[in-house]
Design an enzyme around this catalytic site. Structure first.
Site, PDB file in Angstrom:
ATOM      1  N   ASN A   7    -125.812 -73.402  -6.427  1.00 21.07           N
ATOM      2  CA  ASN A   7    -126.608 -72.007  -5.585  1.00 21.07           C
ATOM      3  C   ASN A   7    -125.936 -70.871  -6.401  1.00 21.07           C
ATOM      4  O   ASN A   7    -124.820 -70.475  -5.997  1.00 21.07           O
ATOM      5  CB  ASN A   7    -126.182 -72.011  -4.282  1.00 21.07           C
ATOM      6  CG  ASN A   7    -126.961 -70.931  -3.599  1.00 21.07           C
ATOM      7  OD1 ASN A   7    -127.700 -70.416  -4.050  1.00 21.07           O
ATOM      8  ND2 ASN A   7    -126.462 -70.850  -2.369  1.00 21.07           N
ATOM      9  N   TRP A   8    -126.806 -70.387  -7.409  1.00 23.36           N
ATOM     10  CA  TRP A   8    -126.289 -69.291  -8.054  1.00 23.36           C
ATOM     11  C   TRP A   8    -126.450 -67.773  -7.431  1.00 23.36           C
ATOM     12  O   TRP A   8    -125.965 -66.653  -7.761  1.00 23.36           O
ATOM     13  CB  TRP A   8    -126.955 -69.390  -9.547  1.00 23.36           C
ATOM     14  CG  TRP A   8    -126.774 -70.326 -10.284  1.00 23.36           C
ATOM     15  CD1 TRP A   8    -125.616 -70.788 -10.449  1.00 23.36           C
ATOM     16  CD2 TRP A   8    -127.226 -70.447 -11.683  1.00 23.36           C
ATOM     17  NE1 TRP A   8    -125.550 -71.714 -11.706  1.00 23.36           N
ATOM     18  CE2 TRP A   8    -126.583 -71.427 -12.397  1.00 23.36           C
ATOM     19  CE3 TRP A   8    -128.479 -69.976 -12.538  1.00 23.36           C
ATOM     20  CZ2 TRP A   8    -126.859 -71.920 -13.644  1.00 23.36           C
ATOM     21  CZ3 TRP A   8    -128.653 -70.370 -13.699  1.00 23.36           C
ATOM     22  CH2 TRP A   8    -127.867 -71.265 -14.284  1.00 23.36           C
ATOM     23  N   LYS A   9    -127.039 -67.895  -6.263  1.00 24.60           N
ATOM     24  CA  LYS A   9    -127.321 -66.817  -5.360  1.00 24.60           C
ATOM     25  C   LYS A   9    -127.510 -65.621  -6.273  1.00 24.60           C
ATOM     26  O   LYS A   9    -128.701 -65.818  -7.053  1.00 24.60           O
ATOM     27  CB  LYS A   9    -125.937 -66.482  -4.681  1.00 24.60           C
ATOM     28  CG  LYS A   9    -125.371 -67.620  -3.857  1.00 24.60           C
ATOM     29  CD  LYS A   9    -124.056 -67.360  -3.037  1.00 24.60           C
ATOM     30  CE  LYS A   9    -123.448 -68.629  -2.267  1.00 24.60           C
ATOM     31  NZ  LYS A   9    -122.660 -68.521  -1.584  1.00 24.60           N
ATOM     32  N   HIS A  55    -129.819 -71.153   4.535  1.00 26.53           N
ATOM     33  CA  HIS A  55    -128.626 -70.913   4.170  1.00 26.53           C
ATOM     34  C   HIS A  55    -127.967 -69.966   5.072  1.00 26.53           C
ATOM     35  O   HIS A  55    -128.773 -69.007   5.409  1.00 26.53           O
ATOM     36  CB  HIS A  55    -128.710 -70.363   2.469  1.00 26.53           C
ATOM     37  CG  HIS A  55    -127.076 -70.084   2.124  1.00 26.53           C
ATOM     38  ND1 HIS A  55    -126.338 -69.169   2.315  1.00 26.53           N
ATOM     39  CD2 HIS A  55    -126.419 -71.139   1.353  1.00 26.53           C
ATOM     40  CE1 HIS A  55    -125.406 -69.286   1.745  1.00 26.53           C
ATOM     41  NE2 HIS A  55    -125.237 -70.612   1.066  1.00 26.53           N
ATOM     42  N   GLU A  58    -126.111 -67.221   4.551  1.00 29.74           N
ATOM     43  CA  GLU A  58    -126.413 -65.931   4.034  1.00 29.74           C
ATOM     44  C   GLU A  58    -127.836 -65.360   4.659  1.00 29.74           C
ATOM     45  O   GLU A  58    -128.162 -64.169   4.570  1.00 29.74           O
ATOM     46  CB  GLU A  58    -126.220 -65.798   2.635  1.00 29.74           C
ATOM     47  CG  GLU A  58    -124.625 -65.947   2.363  1.00 29.74           C
ATOM     48  CD  GLU A  58    -124.339 -66.241   0.969  1.00 29.74           C
ATOM     49  OE1 GLU A  58    -125.362 -66.428  -0.052  1.00 29.74           O
ATOM     50  OE2 GLU A  58    -123.129 -66.801   0.856  1.00 29.74           O
ATOM     51  N   GLU A  72    -122.487 -76.703   5.887  1.00 29.64           N
ATOM     52  CA  GLU A  72    -121.539 -75.478   5.449  1.00 29.64           C
ATOM     53  C   GLU A  72    -120.936 -74.752   6.140  1.00 29.64           C
ATOM     54  O   GLU A  72    -121.693 -73.982   6.916  1.00 29.64           O
ATOM     55  CB  GLU A  72    -122.534 -74.577   4.501  1.00 29.64           C
ATOM     56  CG  GLU A  72    -122.964 -75.295   3.165  1.00 29.64           C
ATOM     57  CD  GLU A  72    -123.487 -74.335   2.318  1.00 29.64           C
ATOM     58  OE1 GLU A  72    -122.931 -74.520   0.855  1.00 29.64           O
ATOM     59  OE2 GLU A  72    -124.093 -73.395   2.309  1.00 29.64           O
ATOM     60  N   GLY A  83    -115.101 -64.305   3.188  1.00 28.90           N
ATOM     61  CA  GLY A  83    -113.780 -63.277   3.429  1.00 28.90           C
ATOM     62  C   GLY A  83    -113.101 -63.537   4.543  1.00 28.90           C
ATOM     63  O   GLY A  83    -112.214 -63.087   4.875  1.00 28.90           O
ATOM     64  N   SER A  97    -116.526 -73.473  -1.023  1.00 28.22           N
ATOM     65  CA  SER A  97    -115.558 -73.288  -1.560  1.00 28.22           C
ATOM     66  C   SER A  97    -115.012 -74.716  -2.546  1.00 28.22           C
ATOM     67  O   SER A  97    -114.049 -75.027  -2.878  1.00 28.22           O
ATOM     68  CB  SER A  97    -114.034 -73.014  -0.832  1.00 28.22           C
ATOM     69  OG  SER A  97    -114.396 -71.973  -0.354  1.00 28.22           O
ATOM     70  N   GLY A 122    -121.421 -72.768  -4.840  1.00 27.63           N
ATOM     71  CA  GLY A 122    -121.593 -71.356  -5.181  1.00 27.63           C
ATOM     72  C   GLY A 122    -120.837 -70.649  -6.478  1.00 27.63           C
ATOM     73  O   GLY A 122    -121.230 -71.049  -7.561  1.00 27.63           O
TER      74      GLY A 122
HETATM   75  P1  PGA Z   1    -119.396 -71.411  -2.364  1.00 25.86           P
HETATM   76  O1  PGA Z   1    -120.734 -71.329  -1.906  1.00 25.86           O
HETATM   77  O2  PGA Z   1    -119.014 -72.710  -3.263  1.00 25.86           O
HETATM   78  O3  PGA Z   1    -119.007 -70.205  -3.362  1.00 25.86           O
HETATM   79  O4  PGA Z   1    -118.212 -71.477  -1.368  1.00 25.86           O
HETATM   80  C1  PGA Z   1    -121.361 -72.481  -1.243  1.00 25.86           C
HETATM   81  C2  PGA Z   1    -122.581 -71.776  -0.750  1.00 25.86           C
HETATM   82  O5  PGA Z   1    -122.584 -70.798  -0.318  1.00 25.86           O
HETATM   83  O6  PGA Z   1    -123.584 -72.395  -0.608  1.00 25.86           O
END
Ligand code: PGA
Length: 247
Positions: A10-12, A99, A101, A168, A177, A212, A231
């Site tokens: 997931n490159w966001k 997601h 976010e 997740e 954070g 992570s 990510g």
């Molecule tokens: P991260 O992101 O691997 O940087 O924790 C995962 C995600 O948000 O899908």
């Protein structure tokens, strides 16, 4: 289980257009030169704008394309939205929905359900994200939150339609954070809970983990999960290749 392992990047909103092309090409070469077996499904979810060009760059490779979001309506006056049909036409086989976010920007469980349905209508695979926030975890609401999210996301899925659920924990995402991570064994405890929340008539799914994950920890998670959603550790081709190899 459809694949031996599913590794999703997931490159966001991190890589620009040229960077996306270069990173995908580099990863493609690394995967071509090194045998990692043919049963791993690698998926890249770039920005909307890069999907179509990446589909040409990656055609014939073992890397599939996914989108990071979708809109649930098929057509019409929805300024700025992208339909499932468009994503399918551009070369997507997978779409992330729900997601955390996006949920943080106001997406509701009901919308996640409609998006899941829209993705399946075009024979793509939804990657449905579920997970508790830190305050919910502290209040011991994890079970309730996850099973509610799972039920609502899948409310319009029909028997025989394949989907992926990504657990997740919001607080364990590298950019959340919180500074905290979850151990693989603690994460694995939620697998049964998620399975129990999936309606009985839906049996065609895989459960993966996200939050992570890096090249050193991936194996701990793939012992119990069918794959990972990555990510930060997916943004650079060599590092992501190591992660795929170790998965
Ligand atoms: P991260 O992101 O691997 O940087 O924790 C995962 C995600 O948000 O899908």
């Amino acid at each position: 289980m459809k694949y031996e392992k599913i590794i999703i990047a997931n490159w966001k909103m991190n890589l620009g257009f040229n960077q996306s092309i270069d990173t995908a090409k580099e990863l493609h070469l690394l995967l071509e030169k090194n045998d990692i077996g043919d049963k791993k499904q690698v998926v890249i979810c770039p920005s909307f704008l890069s999907i179509y060009d990446l589909s040409k760059v990656l055609s014939g490779s073992m890397i599939a394309l996914g989108a990071q979001d979708v809109f649930y309506e098929a057509k019409g006056a929805f300024t700025g939205e992208v339909s499932s049909e468009n994503l399918h036409q551009a070369g997507c086989q997978f779409v992330i929905v729900g997601h955390s976010e996006r949920r943080a920007m106001g997406e509701t469980d009901e919308e996640v359900g409609k998006k899941t349905r829209a993705v399946l209508q075009y024979d793509m695979t939804p990657i449905v994200c579920v997970g508790e926030k830190l305050d919910q975890r502290k209040k011991a609401q994890t079970e309730e939150v996850i099973s509610n999210q799972v039920k609502k996301a899948l409310s319009e899925v029909e028997p025989g339609q394949y989907f992926i659920l990504a657990y997740e924990p919001v607080w364990a995402i590298s950019t959340s954070g919180s500074g905290q991570t979850i151990t693989a064994s603690e994460a694995a405890k939620q697998i049964e809970l998620i399975k129990n929340a999936i309606p009985n008539h839906l049996r065609d799914f895989d459960i993966i983990y996200g939050g992570s994950v890096n090249a050193s920890t991936v194996k701990d998670f793939t012992k119990n999960f069918a794959g990972v959603l990555v990510g930060s550790a997916s943004l650079e081709a060599k590092g992501f290749f190591e992660l795929i190899k170790n998965s």
